[in-house]
Design a protein around this motif. Structure first.
Motif, mmCIF file in Angstrom:
data_model
loop_
_atom_site.group_PDB
_atom_site.id
_atom_site.type_symbol
_atom_site.label_atom_id
_atom_site.label_comp_id
_atom_site.label_asym_id
_atom_site.label_seq_id
_atom_site.Cartn_x
_atom_site.Cartn_y
_atom_site.Cartn_z
ATOM 1 N N ALA A 58 51.883 35.972 43.891
ATOM 2 C CA ALA A 58 50.862 36.917 43.443
ATOM 3 C C ALA A 58 50.986 38.212 44.227
ATOM 4 O O ALA A 58 51.578 38.246 45.307
ATOM 5 C CB ALA A 58 49.468 36.321 43.624
ATOM 6 N N ASP A 59 50.416 39.275 43.664
ATOM 7 C CA ASP A 59 50.535 40.591 44.287
ATOM 8 C C ASP A 59 49.285 41.408 43.992
ATOM 9 O O ASP A 59 48.736 41.339 42.886
ATOM 10 C CB ASP A 59 51.763 41.306 43.719
ATOM 11 N N CYS A 60 48.835 42.179 44.975
ATOM 12 C CA CYS A 60 47.749 43.139 44.816
ATOM 13 C C CYS A 60 48.360 44.524 44.817
ATOM 14 O O CYS A 60 49.181 44.830 45.681
ATOM 15 C CB CYS A 60 46.758 43.036 45.966
ATOM 16 N N VAL A 61 47.960 45.382 43.872
ATOM 17 C CA VAL A 61 48.588 46.688 43.714
ATOM 18 C C VAL A 61 47.538 47.785 43.763
ATOM 19 O O VAL A 61 46.527 47.727 43.055
ATOM 20 C CB VAL A 61 49.362 46.762 42.372
ATOM 21 N N ASP A 62 47.798 48.798 44.580
ATOM 22 C CA ASP A 62 46.930 49.978 44.684
ATOM 23 C C ASP A 62 47.220 50.897 43.503
ATOM 24 O O ASP A 62 48.323 51.403 43.360
ATOM 25 C CB ASP A 62 47.216 50.700 46.004
ATOM 26 N N ASN A 63 46.220 51.098 42.653
ATOM 27 C CA ASN A 63 46.375 52.019 41.531
ATOM 28 C C ASN A 63 45.480 53.245 41.676
ATOM 29 O O ASN A 63 45.224 53.958 40.712
ATOM 30 C CB ASN A 63 46.114 51.303 40.195
ATOM 31 N N GLY A 64 44.968 53.468 42.877
ATOM 32 C CA GLY A 64 44.100 54.613 43.119
ATOM 33 C C GLY A 64 42.662 54.388 42.696
ATOM 34 O O GLY A 64 41.828 55.264 42.857
ATOM 35 N N ASN A 113 52.265 56.650 38.821
ATOM 36 C CA ASN A 113 51.173 57.591 38.554
ATOM 37 C C ASN A 113 50.953 57.835 37.070
ATOM 38 O O ASN A 113 49.929 58.370 36.676
ATOM 39 C CB ASN A 113 51.414 58.908 39.281
ATOM 40 N N SER A 114 51.889 57.449 36.227
ATOM 41 C CA SER A 114 51.748 57.598 34.781
ATOM 42 C C SER A 114 50.718 56.623 34.204
ATOM 43 O O SER A 114 50.358 56.718 33.040
ATOM 44 C CB SER A 114 53.099 57.372 34.103
ATOM 45 N N GLY A 115 50.273 55.678 35.029
ATOM 46 C CA GLY A 115 49.287 54.706 34.569
ATOM 47 C C GLY A 115 49.877 53.355 34.259
ATOM 48 O O GLY A 115 49.154 52.419 33.951
ATOM 49 N N SER A 116 51.179 53.234 34.322
ATOM 50 C CA SER A 116 51.803 51.938 34.067
ATOM 51 C C SER A 116 52.237 51.298 35.381
ATOM 52 O O SER A 116 52.180 51.909 36.444
ATOM 53 C CB SER A 116 52.982 52.083 33.107
ATOM 54 N N TYR A 117 52.668 50.072 35.282
ATOM 55 C CA TYR A 117 53.107 49.297 36.436
ATOM 56 C C TYR A 117 54.561 48.880 36.216
ATOM 57 O O TYR A 117 55.049 48.876 35.088
ATOM 58 C CB TYR A 117 52.234 48.046 36.608
ATOM 59 N N ILE A 135 54.885 47.619 32.589
ATOM 60 C CA ILE A 135 53.700 46.923 32.085
ATOM 61 C C ILE A 135 52.613 47.964 31.873
ATOM 62 O O ILE A 135 52.290 48.729 32.781
ATOM 63 C CB ILE A 135 53.179 45.869 33.090
ATOM 64 N N GLU A 136 52.048 47.990 30.679
ATOM 65 C CA GLU A 136 50.880 48.821 30.399
ATOM 66 C C GLU A 136 49.684 47.893 30.244
ATOM 67 O O GLU A 136 49.721 46.978 29.416
ATOM 68 C CB GLU A 136 51.078 49.624 29.120
ATOM 69 N N LEU A 137 48.668 48.111 31.044
ATOM 70 C CA LEU A 137 47.440 47.333 30.946
ATOM 71 C C LEU A 137 46.418 48.164 30.200
ATOM 72 O O LEU A 137 46.101 49.274 30.623
ATOM 73 C CB LEU A 137 46.928 46.967 32.334
ATOM 74 N N LYS A 138 45.920 47.627 29.099
ATOM 75 C CA LYS A 138 44.937 48.352 28.292
ATOM 76 C C LYS A 138 43.796 47.417 27.930
ATOM 77 O O LYS A 138 44.004 46.236 27.673
ATOM 78 C CB LYS A 138 45.590 48.897 27.029
#
Length: 167
Positions: A58-64, A113-117, A135-138
């Protein structure tokens, strides 16, 4: 001085990662069958749950914002990416994406920064390869898994990291 940051967390995590005050991890059901329940909590509040996961990592990701949380898991025929993220109106959502094959040893996730992972994983089961996918999360289950970029190697891969060099 002693931290009070996690004083309200009551979930007995076996393993977890954190982003700010949010903890993401798995709890044991005592069966030792390799399947776990993952919880996303903030203090004593459970924000999301994913049950019955055959966990790889598992991973935790900083997306701001409030972070995004990912699991690489074994599926029936192919490995699966589970994601937990804050969707519309501050509601936490989960999405799952099936990969093309099974047998990934580990995966890393990073935010652009484009919003994807970016998913990056390595697999020595069928070929010694590294696979990268966007990956795009919507909200509402409208997320997408991008086409794979694969790099094969002559030798087995022992370790791998995803690092964002530029956006």
């Amino acid at each position: 001085s002693q931290s009070e940051q996690l004083k309200d967390v009551t979930v007995p995590f076996v393993d977890s990662c954190m982003f700010r005050d949010i903890v993401f991890g798995f709890v044991s059901d005592g069966k030792s069958d390799g399947f776990y329940d993952f919880k996303l909590v903030n203090g004593a509040t459970t924000l999301a749950t994913i049950t019955g996961v055959n966990y790889v990592n598992a991973d935790c990701v900083d997306n701001g914002k409030k972070g995004a949380f990912f699991i690489l898991a074994r599926g029936k025929e192919a490995d699966i990416i589970h994601a937990v993220f804050e969707g519309s109106e501050g509601k936490w959502e989960t999405q799952s994406f099936e990969l093309d094959v099974d047998g990934f040893n580990r995966a890393d996730f990073t935010y652009l920064n484009s919003g994807s992972y970016i998913f990056g994983g390595y697999n020595n089961k069928y070929a010694n390869e590294i696979v990268m996918r966007s990956i795009e999360l919507k909200a509402g289950g409208a997320g997408k898994l991008g086409a794979p970029f694969t790099k094969n190697f002559n030798s087995r891969i022992a370790d791998f990291d995803v690092v964002t060099a530029a956006d």
